[in-house]
Write a protein that holds these residues in place. Structure first.
Motif, PDB file in Angstrom:
ATOM      1  N   ALA A  24       2.004  16.199  -6.544  1.00  0.00           N
ATOM      2  CA  ALA A  24       0.884  17.143  -6.616  1.00  0.00           C
ATOM      3  C   ALA A  24      -0.401  16.501  -6.102  1.00  0.00           C
ATOM      4  O   ALA A  24      -1.176  17.133  -5.376  1.00  0.00           O
ATOM      5  CB  ALA A  24       0.697  17.611  -8.057  1.00  0.00           C
ATOM      6  N   MET A  25      -0.617  15.237  -6.456  1.00  0.00           N
ATOM      7  CA  MET A  25      -1.823  14.526  -6.042  1.00  0.00           C
ATOM      8  C   MET A  25      -1.871  14.376  -4.522  1.00  0.00           C
ATOM      9  O   MET A  25      -2.933  14.510  -3.903  1.00  0.00           O
ATOM     10  CB  MET A  25      -1.855  13.147  -6.704  1.00  0.00           C
ATOM     11  CG  MET A  25      -3.119  12.374  -6.491  1.00  0.00           C
ATOM     12  SD  MET A  25      -3.087  10.800  -7.353  1.00  0.00           S
ATOM     13  CE  MET A  25      -2.141   9.820  -6.216  1.00  0.00           C
ATOM     14  N   LEU A  26      -0.718  14.105  -3.910  1.00  0.00           N
ATOM     15  CA  LEU A  26      -0.655  13.875  -2.470  1.00  0.00           C
ATOM     16  C   LEU A  26      -0.373  15.147  -1.673  1.00  0.00           C
ATOM     17  O   LEU A  26      -0.405  15.109  -0.438  1.00  0.00           O
ATOM     18  CB  LEU A  26       0.438  12.842  -2.159  1.00  0.00           C
ATOM     19  CG  LEU A  26       0.231  11.444  -2.732  1.00  0.00           C
ATOM     20  CD1 LEU A  26       1.470  10.593  -2.488  1.00  0.00           C
ATOM     21  CD2 LEU A  26      -1.000  10.795  -2.134  1.00  0.00           C
ATOM     22  N   SER A  27      -0.072  16.236  -2.356  1.00  0.00           N
ATOM     23  CA  SER A  27       0.328  17.488  -1.690  1.00  0.00           C
ATOM     24  C   SER A  27       1.473  17.225  -0.721  1.00  0.00           C
ATOM     25  O   SER A  27       1.427  17.598   0.456  1.00  0.00           O
ATOM     26  CB  SER A  27      -0.852  18.118  -0.949  1.00  0.00           C
ATOM     27  OG  SER A  27      -1.880  18.427  -1.839  1.00  0.00           O
ATOM     28  N   SER A  28       2.487  16.539  -1.222  1.00  0.00           N
ATOM     29  CA  SER A  28       3.622  16.178  -0.376  1.00  0.00           C
ATOM     30  C   SER A  28       4.926  16.402  -1.125  1.00  0.00           C
ATOM     31  O   SER A  28       4.931  16.691  -2.322  1.00  0.00           O
ATOM     32  CB  SER A  28       3.516  14.706   0.047  1.00  0.00           C
ATOM     33  OG  SER A  28       3.706  13.872  -1.069  1.00  0.00           O
ATOM     34  N   GLY A  29       6.011  16.219  -0.416  1.00  0.00           N
ATOM     35  CA  GLY A  29       7.326  16.304  -1.020  1.00  0.00           C
ATOM     36  C   GLY A  29       7.662  15.034  -1.779  1.00  0.00           C
ATOM     37  O   GLY A  29       6.929  14.035  -1.722  1.00  0.00           O
ATOM     38  N   LYS A  31      10.148  12.814  -1.348  1.00  0.00           N
ATOM     39  CA  LYS A  31      10.462  11.647  -0.515  1.00  0.00           C
ATOM     40  C   LYS A  31       9.191  10.975   0.017  1.00  0.00           C
ATOM     41  O   LYS A  31       9.043   9.753  -0.057  1.00  0.00           O
ATOM     42  CB  LYS A  31      11.366  12.062   0.644  1.00  0.00           C
ATOM     43  CG  LYS A  31      11.781  10.913   1.514  1.00  0.00           C
ATOM     44  CD  LYS A  31      12.687  11.351   2.644  1.00  0.00           C
ATOM     45  CE  LYS A  31      13.018  10.150   3.521  1.00  0.00           C
ATOM     46  NZ  LYS A  31      13.644  10.530   4.768  1.00  0.00           N
ATOM     47  N   THR A  32       8.265  11.751   0.534  1.00  0.00           N
ATOM     48  CA  THR A  32       7.022  11.206   1.074  1.00  0.00           C
ATOM     49  C   THR A  32       6.181  10.570  -0.026  1.00  0.00           C
ATOM     50  O   THR A  32       5.612   9.485   0.171  1.00  0.00           O
ATOM     51  CB  THR A  32       6.218  12.306   1.786  1.00  0.00           C
ATOM     52  OG1 THR A  32       7.020  12.851   2.826  1.00  0.00           O
ATOM     53  CG2 THR A  32       4.922  11.762   2.364  1.00  0.00           C
ATOM     54  N   ALA A  33       6.107  11.204  -1.178  1.00  0.00           N
ATOM     55  CA  ALA A  33       5.329  10.655  -2.295  1.00  0.00           C
ATOM     56  C   ALA A  33       5.880   9.302  -2.718  1.00  0.00           C
ATOM     57  O   ALA A  33       5.119   8.352  -2.936  1.00  0.00           O
ATOM     58  CB  ALA A  33       5.327  11.632  -3.466  1.00  0.00           C
ATOM     59  N   ILE A  34       7.197   9.193  -2.811  1.00  0.00           N
ATOM     60  CA  ILE A  34       7.813   7.922  -3.206  1.00  0.00           C
ATOM     61  C   ILE A  34       7.598   6.861  -2.133  1.00  0.00           C
ATOM     62  O   ILE A  34       7.323   5.698  -2.450  1.00  0.00           O
ATOM     63  CB  ILE A  34       9.311   8.134  -3.519  1.00  0.00           C
ATOM     64  CG1 ILE A  34       9.453   8.947  -4.808  1.00  0.00           C
ATOM     65  CG2 ILE A  34      10.048   6.803  -3.641  1.00  0.00           C
ATOM     66  CD1 ILE A  34      10.857   9.382  -5.131  1.00  0.00           C
ATOM     67  N   GLU A  35       7.683   7.236  -0.867  1.00  0.00           N
ATOM     68  CA  GLU A  35       7.432   6.286   0.227  1.00  0.00           C
ATOM     69  C   GLU A  35       6.009   5.742   0.164  1.00  0.00           C
ATOM     70  O   GLU A  35       5.787   4.540   0.312  1.00  0.00           O
ATOM     71  CB  GLU A  35       7.684   6.946   1.582  1.00  0.00           C
ATOM     72  CG  GLU A  35       9.139   7.143   1.913  1.00  0.00           C
ATOM     73  CD  GLU A  35       9.348   7.867   3.238  1.00  0.00           C
ATOM     74  OE1 GLU A  35       8.353   8.163   3.939  1.00  0.00           O
ATOM     75  OE2 GLU A  35      10.511   8.148   3.547  1.00  0.00           O
ATOM     76  N   ILE A  36       5.042   6.624  -0.058  1.00  0.00           N
ATOM     77  CA  ILE A  36       3.642   6.191  -0.141  1.00  0.00           C
ATOM     78  C   ILE A  36       3.432   5.319  -1.370  1.00  0.00           C
ATOM     79  O   ILE A  36       2.800   4.259  -1.293  1.00  0.00           O
ATOM     80  CB  ILE A  36       2.692   7.406  -0.154  1.00  0.00           C
ATOM     81  CG1 ILE A  36       2.719   8.096   1.217  1.00  0.00           C
ATOM     82  CG2 ILE A  36       1.268   6.993  -0.526  1.00  0.00           C
ATOM     83  CD1 ILE A  36       2.006   9.423   1.263  1.00  0.00           C
ATOM     84  N   ILE A  57      -2.678   3.544  -5.259  1.00  0.00           N
ATOM     85  CA  ILE A  57      -2.364   4.529  -4.215  1.00  0.00           C
ATOM     86  C   ILE A  57      -3.636   4.951  -3.490  1.00  0.00           C
ATOM     87  O   ILE A  57      -3.662   5.045  -2.264  1.00  0.00           O
ATOM     88  CB  ILE A  57      -1.611   5.724  -4.812  1.00  0.00           C
ATOM     89  CG1 ILE A  57      -0.215   5.267  -5.241  1.00  0.00           C
ATOM     90  CG2 ILE A  57      -1.528   6.881  -3.823  1.00  0.00           C
ATOM     91  CD1 ILE A  57       0.535   6.230  -6.091  1.00  0.00           C
ATOM     92  N   GLN A  58      -4.715   5.180  -4.233  1.00  0.00           N
ATOM     93  CA  GLN A  58      -5.980   5.560  -3.591  1.00  0.00           C
ATOM     94  C   GLN A  58      -6.499   4.438  -2.692  1.00  0.00           C
ATOM     95  O   GLN A  58      -6.955   4.695  -1.574  1.00  0.00           O
ATOM     96  CB  GLN A  58      -7.014   5.924  -4.651  1.00  0.00           C
ATOM     97  CG  GLN A  58      -6.700   7.238  -5.333  1.00  0.00           C
ATOM     98  CD  GLN A  58      -7.633   7.550  -6.490  1.00  0.00           C
ATOM     99  OE1 GLN A  58      -8.263   6.659  -7.051  1.00  0.00           O
ATOM    100  NE2 GLN A  58      -7.693   8.823  -6.859  1.00  0.00           N
ATOM    101  N   ASN A  59      -6.408   3.188  -3.153  1.00  0.00           N
ATOM    102  CA  ASN A  59      -6.836   2.056  -2.323  1.00  0.00           C
ATOM    103  C   ASN A  59      -5.990   1.944  -1.062  1.00  0.00           C
ATOM    104  O   ASN A  59      -6.516   1.680   0.025  1.00  0.00           O
ATOM    105  CB  ASN A  59      -6.758   0.750  -3.115  1.00  0.00           C
ATOM    106  CG  ASN A  59      -7.810   0.666  -4.190  1.00  0.00           C
ATOM    107  OD1 ASN A  59      -8.824   1.355  -4.143  1.00  0.00           O
ATOM    108  ND2 ASN A  59      -7.578  -0.167  -5.180  1.00  0.00           N
ATOM    109  N   TYR A  60      -4.691   2.144  -1.203  1.00  0.00           N
ATOM    110  CA  TYR A  60      -3.784   2.081  -0.057  1.00  0.00           C
ATOM    111  C   TYR A  60      -4.124   3.165   0.966  1.00  0.00           C
ATOM    112  O   TYR A  60      -4.218   2.890   2.164  1.00  0.00           O
ATOM    113  CB  TYR A  60      -2.332   2.228  -0.519  1.00  0.00           C
ATOM    114  CG  TYR A  60      -1.332   2.363   0.601  1.00  0.00           C
ATOM    115  CD1 TYR A  60      -0.949   1.252   1.348  1.00  0.00           C
ATOM    116  CD2 TYR A  60      -0.779   3.598   0.926  1.00  0.00           C
ATOM    117  CE1 TYR A  60      -0.034   1.373   2.382  1.00  0.00           C
ATOM    118  CE2 TYR A  60       0.134   3.736   1.958  1.00  0.00           C
ATOM    119  CZ  TYR A  60       0.503   2.612   2.683  1.00  0.00           C
ATOM    120  OH  TYR A  60       1.397   2.740   3.711  1.00  0.00           O
TER     121      TYR A  60
END
Length: 66
Positions: A24-29, A31-36, A57-60
């Motif tokens: 929800a935070m990344l507005s992604s699926g 798989k993408t959320a776990i990759e990030i 995650i925000q720093n990255y």
């Protein structure tokens, strides 16, 4: 029987989120959320739960964006 986890505050106020919160935070699926989250080295395992460190995650994301 397991107790439900209480959701307190908004996603921006939290230090840690579960995978659904990360999506929800990344507005992604998923798989993408776990990759990030993995690339940001933000994964924290507590027992069987997987949580993600929002600050890392925000720093990255700040570091890889221009």
């Amino acid at each position: 029987m397991m107790n439900a986890t209480k959701q307190i505050g908004t996603l921006e106020d939290r230090k840690m989120v579960d995978t659904n919160g990360l999506q929800a935070m990344l507005s992604s699926g998923r798989k993408t959320a776990i990759e990030i989250g993995t690339a940001a080295q933000a994964r924290v395992q507590v027992g069987r739960r997987v949580l993600w460190n929002v600050g890392k995650i925000q720093n990255y994301l700040d570091a890889i964006s221009e």
